[in-house]
Design an enzyme around this catalytic site. Structure first.
Site, mmCIF file in Angstrom:
data_model
loop_
_atom_site.group_PDB
_atom_site.id
_atom_site.type_symbol
_atom_site.label_atom_id
_atom_site.label_comp_id
_atom_site.label_asym_id
_atom_site.label_seq_id
_atom_site.Cartn_x
_atom_site.Cartn_y
_atom_site.Cartn_z
ATOM 1 N N ARG A 1 12.565 104.038 141.031
ATOM 2 C CA ARG A 1 13.413 103.081 141.041
ATOM 3 C C ARG A 1 13.833 102.475 139.583
ATOM 4 O O ARG A 1 15.031 102.333 139.362
ATOM 5 C CB ARG A 1 13.140 101.958 141.973
ATOM 6 N N ASP B 1 18.173 104.733 148.270
ATOM 7 C CA ASP B 1 17.204 105.554 149.217
ATOM 8 C C ASP B 1 16.030 106.067 148.558
ATOM 9 O O ASP B 1 16.536 106.698 147.534
ATOM 10 C CB ASP B 1 17.837 106.246 150.198
ATOM 11 N N HIS C 1 13.035 91.008 147.468
ATOM 12 C CA HIS C 1 12.284 91.469 146.214
ATOM 13 C C HIS C 1 13.065 92.586 145.590
ATOM 14 O O HIS C 1 12.974 92.550 144.325
ATOM 15 C CB HIS C 1 11.197 91.911 146.958
ATOM 16 N N ASN D 1 15.934 92.811 151.613
ATOM 17 C CA ASN D 1 14.704 92.633 150.753
ATOM 18 C C ASN D 1 15.031 92.055 149.601
ATOM 19 O O ASN D 1 15.646 92.723 148.541
ATOM 20 C CB ASN D 1 14.410 94.048 150.418
#
Length: 203
Positions: free
Chosen positions: A185, A73, A14, A12
């Protein structure tokens, strides 16, 4: 001085950009596993916890590379559902990464539950393994509530359903700039930045 490479276990782009932005200013070059020729390395995420999955992904990369590696995760843990969807967040409705189905299933599970009982938290676990195979684990979480319907077009996953504490808009409505300051995150990456500063100083 050459920058040390940090390989992120994701396809990913992004996510890679987000990590680059937060770690800006450190003497590190952030790249994806695809950039080092391991784009097709797939790891089965069958751990019981976010930690187990992150460690599994990081170790799979670390075994093949001499660079620093990072894996993460994340999951949404809803109190009244005993922490579901949790570690199964991305495949809650049975199909990996189908955000719409996952959101619909969550709304079904929470049918008739009043807002004050819809407390939830997003959690992120990041595992960093250095070139000499030392592991560091950092955490981040963001508390909030699950709404009755999706709102906003931004973000991904459960973002349109999740309103963080202190705000009256969902992550789907708040947009990247605010989300990248307050999200689970973002907090985990800030903790990672501190850990990396120490690692870079020691070396």
């Amino acid at each position: 001085m050459e920058k040390r490479k940090l390989v992120v276990s994701t396809g990913n782009q992004h996510k890679v950009e987000e990590i680059k932005n937060i770690l800006e200013g450190l003497s590190i070059e952030v790249v994806s596993k695809k950039d080092v020729g391991l784009g097709d390395l797939e790891v089965i995420e069958d751990g019981e916890t976010l930690e187990e999955n992150s460690l599994k992904k990081a170790k799979a990369l670390a075994e093949r590379l001499d660079y620093m590696v990072l894996a993460d995760d994340s999951g949404l843990f809803v109190d009244i559902l005993n922490g579901e969807p949790g570690v199964y967040s991305s495949r809650y409705a049975g199909e990996e990464g189908n955000d719409k189905k996952n959101n619909n299933k969550l709304l079904e599970e929470l049918q008739d539950i009043p807002l004050k009982e819809r407390n939830a938290k997003f959690k992120t676990v990041i595992v960093l393994i250095t070139e000499d195979k030392e592991s560091t684990i950092v955490y981040g979480e963001c508390k909030g509530k699950v709404e009755f319907e999706p709102k906003g077009k931004n973000g991904f996953g459960y973002d349109p359903l999740f309103t963080p504490d202190g705000y009256d808009k969902t992550f789907g409505e708040l947009g990247e700039e605010i989300k990248n300051k307050i999200s689970h995150r973002a907090k985990a990456l800030e903790n990672l930045k501190e850990a990396l500063k120490n690692i870079l100083e020691v070396d």
